[in-house]
Scaffold this motif. Sequence first.
Motif, PDB file in Angstrom:
ATOM      1  N   VAL A   3       0.859  -1.182   0.000  1.00 22.37           N
ATOM      2  CA  VAL A   3       0.000   0.000   0.000  1.00 22.37           C
ATOM      3  C   VAL A   3       0.895   1.232   0.000  1.00 22.37           C
ATOM      4  CG1 VAL A   3      -1.844   1.224   1.206  1.00 22.37           C
ATOM      5  CG2 VAL A   3      -1.759  -1.281   1.267  1.00 22.37           C
ATOM      6  N   VAL A   4       0.780   2.056  -1.035  1.00 25.67           N
ATOM      7  CA  VAL A   4       1.655   3.226  -1.169  1.00 25.67           C
ATOM      8  C   VAL A   4       0.844   4.524  -1.196  1.00 25.67           C
ATOM      9  CG1 VAL A   4       3.562   2.011  -2.241  1.00 25.67           C
ATOM     10  CG2 VAL A   4       1.708   2.845  -3.666  1.00 25.67           C
ATOM     11  N   ALA A   5      -0.325   4.494  -0.576  1.00 25.27           N
ATOM     12  CA  ALA A   5      -1.159   5.695  -0.490  1.00 25.27           C
ATOM     13  C   ALA A   5      -1.893   5.669   0.842  1.00 25.27           C
ATOM     14  CB  ALA A   5      -2.145   5.740  -1.654  1.00 25.27           C
ATOM     15  N   ASP A   6      -2.568   6.747   1.128  1.00 22.50           N
ATOM     16  CA  ASP A   6      -3.339   6.830   2.370  1.00 22.50           C
ATOM     17  C   ASP A   6      -4.589   5.968   2.219  1.00 22.50           C
ATOM     18  OD1 ASP A   6      -4.815   7.475   4.596  1.00 22.50           O
ATOM     19  OD2 ASP A   6      -4.425   9.635   4.459  1.00 22.50           O
ATOM     20  N   ILE A   7      -4.692   4.929   3.025  1.00 24.41           N
ATOM     21  CA  ILE A   7      -5.802   3.978   2.908  1.00 24.41           C
ATOM     22  C   ILE A   7      -7.140   4.653   3.184  1.00 24.41           C
ATOM     23  CG2 ILE A   7      -5.924   3.144   5.287  1.00 24.41           C
ATOM     24  CD1 ILE A   7      -5.840   0.943   2.132  1.00 24.41           C
ATOM     25  N   TYR A   8      -7.109   5.812   3.825  1.00 27.14           N
ATOM     26  CA  TYR A   8      -8.363   6.524   4.084  1.00 27.14           C
ATOM     27  C   TYR A   8      -9.033   6.948   2.777  1.00 27.14           C
ATOM     28  CZ  TYR A   8     -11.765   9.908   5.715  1.00 27.14           C
ATOM     29  OH  TYR A   8     -12.936  10.585   5.943  1.00 27.14           O
ATOM     30  N   GLU A   9      -8.242   7.211   1.750  1.00 23.68           N
ATOM     31  CA  GLU A   9      -8.820   7.572   0.456  1.00 23.68           C
ATOM     32  C   GLU A   9      -9.725   6.457  -0.065  1.00 23.68           C
ATOM     33  OE1 GLU A   9      -5.941   8.882  -2.444  1.00 23.68           O
ATOM     34  OE2 GLU A   9      -4.615   9.621  -0.867  1.00 23.68           O
ATOM     35  N   LEU A  10      -9.311   5.222   0.172  1.00 24.34           N
ATOM     36  CA  LEU A  10     -10.128   4.089  -0.262  1.00 24.34           C
ATOM     37  C   LEU A  10     -11.403   4.020   0.579  1.00 24.34           C
ATOM     38  CD1 LEU A  10     -10.158   1.631  -2.198  1.00 24.34           C
ATOM     39  CD2 LEU A  10      -9.111   0.308  -0.368  1.00 24.34           C
ATOM     40  N   TRP A  11     -11.260   4.214   1.878  1.00 23.47           N
ATOM     41  CA  TRP A  11     -12.426   4.194   2.773  1.00 23.47           C
ATOM     42  C   TRP A  11     -13.434   5.286   2.367  1.00 23.47           C
ATOM     43  CZ3 TRP A  11     -14.924   1.493   6.294  1.00 23.47           C
ATOM     44  CH2 TRP A  11     -15.799   2.132   7.156  1.00 23.47           C
ATOM     45  N   ALA A  12     -12.920   6.446   2.009  1.00 17.51           N
ATOM     46  CA  ALA A  12     -13.802   7.566   1.645  1.00 17.51           C
ATOM     47  C   ALA A  12     -14.608   7.270   0.386  1.00 17.51           C
ATOM     48  CB  ALA A  12     -12.977   8.840   1.452  1.00 17.51           C
ATOM     49  N   MET A  13     -14.149   6.315  -0.400  1.00 13.37           N
ATOM     50  CA  MET A  13     -14.836   5.972  -1.647  1.00 13.37           C
ATOM     51  C   MET A  13     -16.219   5.369  -1.404  1.00 13.37           C
ATOM     52  SD  MET A  13     -12.931   4.093  -4.824  1.00 13.37           S
ATOM     53  CE  MET A  13     -11.442   5.002  -4.426  1.00 13.37           C
ATOM     54  N   PHE A  14     -16.482   4.879  -0.191  1.00 11.35           N
ATOM     55  CA  PHE A  14     -17.817   4.360   0.126  1.00 11.35           C
ATOM     56  C   PHE A  14     -18.893   5.431  -0.099  1.00 11.35           C
ATOM     57  CE2 PHE A  14     -15.750   0.965   2.742  1.00 11.35           C
ATOM     58  CZ  PHE A  14     -16.418  -0.115   2.197  1.00 11.35           C
ATOM     59  N   ARG A  15     -18.508   6.684   0.032  1.00 11.66           N
ATOM     60  CA  ARG A  15     -19.474   7.775  -0.164  1.00 11.66           C
ATOM     61  C   ARG A  15     -19.972   7.839  -1.603  1.00 11.66           C
ATOM     62  NH1 ARG A  15     -15.316  11.958   2.672  1.00 11.66           N
ATOM     63  NH2 ARG A  15     -15.398  11.101   4.792  1.00 11.66           N
ATOM     64  N   GLN A  16     -19.227   7.227  -2.514  1.00 12.40           N
ATOM     65  CA  GLN A  16     -19.612   7.265  -3.930  1.00 12.40           C
ATOM     66  C   GLN A  16     -20.543   6.109  -4.311  1.00 12.40           C
ATOM     67  OE1 GLN A  16     -16.130   7.757  -6.493  1.00 12.40           O
ATOM     68  NE2 GLN A  16     -15.002   8.721  -4.797  1.00 12.40           N
ATOM     69  N   PHE A  17     -20.718   5.148  -3.419  1.00  8.02           N
ATOM     70  CA  PHE A  17     -21.617   4.030  -3.698  1.00  8.02           C
ATOM     71  C   PHE A  17     -23.056   4.562  -3.795  1.00  8.02           C
ATOM     72  CE2 PHE A  17     -19.397  -0.104  -2.292  1.00  8.02           C
ATOM     73  CZ  PHE A  17     -18.146   0.393  -2.622  1.00  8.02           C
ATOM     74  N   ASN A  18     -23.834   4.015  -4.765  1.00  9.94           N
ATOM     75  CA  ASN A  18     -25.254   4.358  -4.767  1.00  9.94           C
ATOM     76  C   ASN A  18     -26.012   3.420  -3.821  1.00  9.94           C
ATOM     77  OD1 ASN A  18     -25.939   1.927  -6.110  1.00  9.94           O
ATOM     78  ND2 ASN A  18     -25.619   2.872  -8.126  1.00  9.94           N
ATOM     79  N   LYS A  19     -27.311   3.521  -3.764  1.00 14.12           N
ATOM     80  CA  LYS A  19     -28.095   2.792  -2.768  1.00 14.12           C
ATOM     81  C   LYS A  19     -28.110   1.286  -3.008  1.00 14.12           C
ATOM     82  CE  LYS A  19     -31.134   6.649  -1.592  1.00 14.12           C
ATOM     83  NZ  LYS A  19     -32.544   7.140  -1.518  1.00 14.12           N
ATOM     84  N   LYS A  20     -27.760   0.845  -4.227  1.00 15.31           N
ATOM     85  CA  LYS A  20     -27.787  -0.587  -4.527  1.00 15.31           C
ATOM     86  C   LYS A  20     -26.400  -1.225  -4.509  1.00 15.31           C
ATOM     87  CE  LYS A  20     -32.026  -0.562  -7.320  1.00 15.31           C
ATOM     88  NZ  LYS A  20     -32.622  -0.912  -8.625  1.00 15.31           N
ATOM     89  N   GLN A  21     -25.360  -0.424  -4.621  1.00 10.04           N
ATOM     90  CA  GLN A  21     -24.004  -0.952  -4.716  1.00 10.04           C
ATOM     91  C   GLN A  21     -23.513  -1.376  -3.333  1.00 10.04           C
ATOM     92  OE1 GLN A  21     -22.300   2.463  -6.654  1.00 10.04           O
ATOM     93  NE2 GLN A  21     -22.301   1.475  -8.675  1.00 10.04           N
TER      94      GLN A  21
END
Length: 526
Positions: A3-21
């Motif tokens: 892992v060569v980046a801040d793993i929080y960036e990946l966690w923050a991606m949950f905000r982009q999920f729609n209601k079915k994903q």
Amino acid sequence: MTVVADIYELWAMFRQFNKKQAIGMVENQSDFYLGEKRWPAIGRGYNSGVLMYNIYLLKKLNWPKLWSASTKRAALDYGSTRLADQDIINTVIKENPELIFEVPCVWNTQLSDRTLSESCYKQYKVKIVHWNSPKKYNVDNKDGEYFRSLAVGFQEYNGNLLRKKLQFCNNVPLSAPRNDSIDDICSEFHGLSNMHWRTILFFREYKYVAVENDITFVAQLSFDRLQTIEELVKAWPGPISFTLYVSDPELLKSIAFITNSEILKDRWNVAYHAVFKEGDVYPINILRNIGLRNVQTQFVFLADIDFYPSNDLYETLIKYITVYGSLKNKALIVPAFEIQKFVNQLPTDKKRILDGLNDKSIIPFLSMIWAPGHTPTMYNTWRNSTKPYKVKWEVDYEPYIVVRSDVVQYDENFIGFGWNKVSHIMELEAQNYEFIVLPDVFIIHKPHTPSYDLGRFRTSSVYRLCLRLLKEEFIKRLNKQYNRNFAYHNTSAMLPYIRRRKRHNRVIDFSSTTLETNTDYPNATE
């Protein structure tokens, strides 16, 4: 995975999920799923190296029923999986495409032999490198050297540096005001017991089959003593606990050594724990307690790594435990010896020990430089004894003992060299333990180079002062806790003088004080 980046960036991606994903994955970066007789997948499918799960939504969808139903249908047509969970998840996604959120390729840059990841990492900055090949770092990839350098860089990294960026709450001072006193000087002795040590328990698989009255050999060691464990493992067939004090690179080297050792690689009843180095001290009693807390046997042999057991020591100790029962408030003492002359082979039976004692090639352990440590074992009695015998505790006694695994733990304020074992035996005396010497077993000390902490003890009067103060605090606690009356020297009378010197001169030299009194054995050669 690297892992060569801040793993929080990946966690923050949950905000982009729609209601079915409910599942986030990176597209598979090879044509595996485009081949024949593959389990169903959308296009190239998705790689399960990085998985993001919306657990709440999966529960609403009854995920256990969903994946098992899809698996049963696919198995009838395609047979067994080739990529295990990845095949199953891809089949579920094929039947329920609304579940998938496609994560950008940089979050799972895959380096298999047939990888197509170049189109990703040539265009974007890589976030996670995934060595998804049985060859791992030896994968055939034209850019492999670059990615290997990332992995090696992390392997050589001191993981403790990742803890240096501290987060503070608002309105909380960054540090407590300093107290111009002896507490500042001896802070390393008082702070370690409250420190959170970065630790990995059982970093290699451990398998234990229960044996009646079984005993675990418990020891701790630094990386430079690693090779000594092979001889001990050969001599002790029962369960063993090793707690290693290592840096991150040293842990990797330790794992490689164990894995490649013909003696160690197939011994699964050896527990390995790792505590990562922090500062210049050796937290010896903390290491001992980590091993002690994680044994799975009812009894333990509390020893050190640099001792070699007598013949059949493990089996003989089990027989003695069978005789003595639960060992409630009893400590069985295994006498310790050391070699005075070079020998090709260490003695393994009592006859050879007696021969060595007669010609003075063998002596009781530390008898030349620290007699109080083992003299109470009464070695002259041991010479002619055929039955166990009781001995009385004396000041500074520190034998190697077999006790119940729920024995009181070591005092973790004692670090490095000096009184770390003595204090433990003294607390057993405070608890009214019986000390019983066994007549037909022993351990032999193997010489080694002096430790760093012994050097500090010899050369630093401050170190000796702090250790003496710590002894006094420990004895006061025993007297209060167990209603005993152990004697101690009152060094606290010196403290006002010490405070004045620190306040006015800011530099302290104790070499002219009377506090040079030796805390342990001062002339030790190892």
